[in-house]
Scaffold this active site. Structure first.
Site, mmCIF file in Angstrom:
data_model
loop_
_atom_site.group_PDB
_atom_site.id
_atom_site.type_symbol
_atom_site.label_atom_id
_atom_site.label_comp_id
_atom_site.label_asym_id
_atom_site.label_seq_id
_atom_site.Cartn_x
_atom_site.Cartn_y
_atom_site.Cartn_z
ATOM 1 N N LYS A 19 0.826 -1.204 0.000
ATOM 2 C CA LYS A 19 0.000 0.000 0.000
ATOM 3 C C LYS A 19 0.865 1.261 0.000
ATOM 4 C CE LYS A 19 -4.122 1.806 2.339
ATOM 5 N NZ LYS A 19 -5.105 1.543 3.411
ATOM 6 N N GLU B 223 9.523 -6.026 4.507
ATOM 7 C CA GLU B 223 9.673 -7.356 3.928
ATOM 8 C C GLU B 223 9.428 -7.320 2.421
ATOM 9 O OE1 GLU B 223 8.027 -7.793 8.155
ATOM 10 O OE2 GLU B 223 7.662 -6.520 6.401
ATOM 11 N N GLY C 245 -5.711 -3.797 4.919
ATOM 12 C CA GLY C 245 -4.938 -4.833 4.249
ATOM 13 C C GLY C 245 -5.643 -6.172 4.169
ATOM 14 N N ARG C 246 -6.276 -6.583 5.269
ATOM 15 C CA ARG C 246 -6.921 -7.897 5.279
ATOM 16 C C ARG C 246 -8.253 -7.903 4.546
ATOM 17 N NH1 ARG C 246 -6.311 -5.459 9.938
ATOM 18 N NH2 ARG C 246 -8.027 -4.987 11.356
ATOM 19 N N GLU D 265 -6.258 -10.534 13.669
ATOM 20 C CA GLU D 265 -5.763 -9.171 13.539
ATOM 21 C C GLU D 265 -6.890 -8.165 13.740
ATOM 22 O OE1 GLU D 265 -2.326 -8.028 10.846
ATOM 23 O OE2 GLU D 265 -3.983 -7.086 9.755
ATOM 24 N N HIS E 235 -5.749 -37.183 10.606
ATOM 25 C CA HIS E 235 -4.595 -38.015 10.926
ATOM 26 C C HIS E 235 -3.532 -37.232 11.690
ATOM 27 C CE1 HIS E 235 -5.804 -41.588 8.536
ATOM 28 N NE2 HIS E 235 -6.501 -40.669 7.880
ATOM 29 N N LYS F 74 8.019 -4.209 14.440
ATOM 30 C CA LYS F 74 8.682 -3.596 13.282
ATOM 31 C C LYS F 74 9.658 -2.512 13.727
ATOM 32 C CE LYS F 74 4.922 -4.143 9.885
ATOM 33 N NZ LYS F 74 4.018 -3.398 8.978
#
Length: 521
Positions: A208, A214, A265-266, A351, A382, A491
């Site tokens: 954004k 990262e 963002g999400r 979040e 399993h 951060k």
């Protein structure tokens, strides 16, 4: 909006009394035996999604009291405020309008009114950007020279697009491979680059602000690899999904698609961040994806609360978290295509609602977001299903199944669906065994969400259902579900520690961090 905190409402007290009287001793087997209509009463069809809630620890009394709680907490008013474009993200002073990204195109009348209506004006911008983004997607789809699409992002710029591209693989264009790089660990990017050639790769840099550490670390490394391998046209092989067009241009990118500060963002896979989805399934497919979500928006916006599926799920979450005390929910998609669904939901819910203070910044005296976790069935059977059936903690399970298979391999899909039904049944019924080790206590709750078919439209509806469900529980708790300040502290500290790894300066650090720093050097 001034209101009582949820635990101070009459309905909260009534729910606590209800739980103490019979809720904590509620037995699903007895409930089904006493009510032949229980399945019909606690299941419903919403757009593209059928939900069976009957195997949950809830009855007509507790459901009615939860609806009273919703009314006393102003849920409908808070929902309407969101759809009206009010700044319900109070800490960032922003509206929350990701629903606009999947609205139908404005009519001529709405276009004429745009100057006096903020939302209508935003809608015009949304569709102009969408049209441009989808035109570019079609251009890439038609370009046979591009064989690999590498999406570089993190968080919402990675989890949503990656989940959706995998989920809709049946509808994806042939001849193109999709890769997603999010981790700053260079092994991930190096592994992807080893599969690509510069002249046939398109990199999508999704950030954004175009400053995410990262993402930009990976983007710069990708550009260095591209140039070192003889790549010469960054403008053709890199595109940006960002609001910071100037920074993207300085990077060498000439093709950028932006979005707005009211897109968290999400919630961003509906925006330009969804470009890899659009390249995979095409412009028509992406519009179907948006249409499915819009249908669920309209259901949430208009359906009566007692037959409103996001509301019913969100209130059930309140019942389990704050009265039963269940600390987690297991997500079990019985579809390999939905293998990233649990990871996507982790960000969406944890979040959004992993908050310890209300909208006024006051500490809350009750629990909020549960921990979400899971794996696709039948893999989970399993692995961790042992704990679900016989462990000391009760964990509600949410099954997701698809009626029609997207393949023609005989025998597979019936076995898959049989396992999904059997696991939900076994959790509820249990099994009595005198020996103890083979005793299953049963009465373990689950929700079953069923799609007729996994298509762009049904996936869109399923995602929007979960978004609105999270909104409901957050609204009841009185928290801001649309900020994420908890992401920031680590951060900031990382920026301080990184140069110390090079120079060895441990001054001012706590003993543990200083000791680990020395070991890492």
């Amino acid at each position: 909006m001034s209101r009582l905190r949820c635990d101070q409402t009459p309905a909260w007290g009534a729910l606590q009394a209800c739980f103490n009287a019979h809720g904590q001793a509620f037995d699903l087997r007895e409930a089904f035996a006493a009510d032949p209509q229980r399945f019909a009463n606690f299941s419903q069809q919403a757009p593209y999604v059928f939900a069976d809630l009957s195997k949950n620890l809830i009855d007509a009394t507790s459901q009615a009291l939860l609806l009273d709680l919703a009314g006393q907490c102003g849920l409908a008013q808070h929902r309407d405020a969101m759809f009206a474009g009010e700044s319900i993200n109070s800490t960032e002073r922003r509206a929350v309008m990701h629903f606009l990204l999947r609205n139908t195109a404005p009519t001529q009348e709405e276009r004429a009114q745009a100057a006096s209506k903020n939302i209508a004006n935003e809608a015009l911008q949304v569709h102009a950007t969408l049209d441009a983004m989808l035109a570019y997607a079609e251009q890439v789809r038609a370009d046979a020279a591009i064989t690999d699409i590498v999406n570089i992002g993190i968080g919402g710029s990675d989890l949503g697009p990656q989940m959706a591209v995998l989920a809709l693989g049946e509808f994806a264009t042939m001849g193109k491979r999709f890769h997603f790089v999010s981790n700053v660990d260079g092994h991930e990017l190096a592994g992807v680059l080893a599969q690509c050639r510069p002249h046939s790769t398109l990199f999508l840099v999704a950030s954004k602000t175009f400053t995410t550490t990262e993402t930009m670390t990976n983007a710069h490394s990708a550009r260095r690899w591209f140039e070192a391998q003889g790549g010469q046209d960054i403008g053709r092989h890199f595109a940006a999904l960002t609001t910071n067009v100037a920074a993207a241009k300085a990077f060498g990118i000439s093709t950028s698609f932006g979005f707005w500060d009211w897109v968290g963002g999400r919630y961003s896979l509906w925006s330009a961040i969804g470009l890899p989805i659009a390249i995979a399934i095409g412009a028509a497919g992406f519009r179907e994806f948006l249409a499915g979500a819009h249908a669920m928006d309209e259901h949430f916006r208009t359906a009566a609360l007692e037959r409103n599926l996001p509301v019913r799920l969100g209130l059930l979450d309140i019942w389990y978290r704050n009265f039963h005390g269940f600390g987690s929910r297991s997500i079990a998609p019985y579809s390999s295509a939905l293998r990233r669904w649990p990871a996507y939901l982790q960000q969406l819910e944890m979040e959004s609602n992993g908050k310890r203070v209300d909208m006024d910044g006051q500490a809350l005296p009750f629990e909020t977001s549960p921990v979400l976790w899971g794996e696709p069935g039948t893999n989970g059977q399993h692995a961790y299903f042992q704990m679900l059936h016989q462990g000391t903690s009760v964990v509600p399970v949410e099954f997701v199944a698809v009626k029609k298979a997207g393949h023609d391999l005989p025998g597979h899909h019936s076995k898959l669906l049989a396992n999904a039904l059997a696991q939900a049944q076994a959790l509820m019924l249990g099994k009595v065994d005198a020996g103890g080790h083979r005793h299953f206590p049963g009465n373990r709750p689950s929700t079953f969400l069923l799609l007729e078919q996994l298509t762009p439209a049904s996936l869109g509806a399923l995602i929007a259902l979960q978004e609105h469900r999270v909104f409901v529980s957050g609204a009841i708790w009185g928290i801001n579900s649309f900020d994420q300040w908890g992401v920031e502290l680590g951060k900031v500290l990382a920026k301080d520690i990184e140069p110390r790894l090079a120079n060895g300066d441990a001054s001012g650090l706590d003993a543990s961090t200083a000791g680990l720093l020395a070991r890492l050097r």
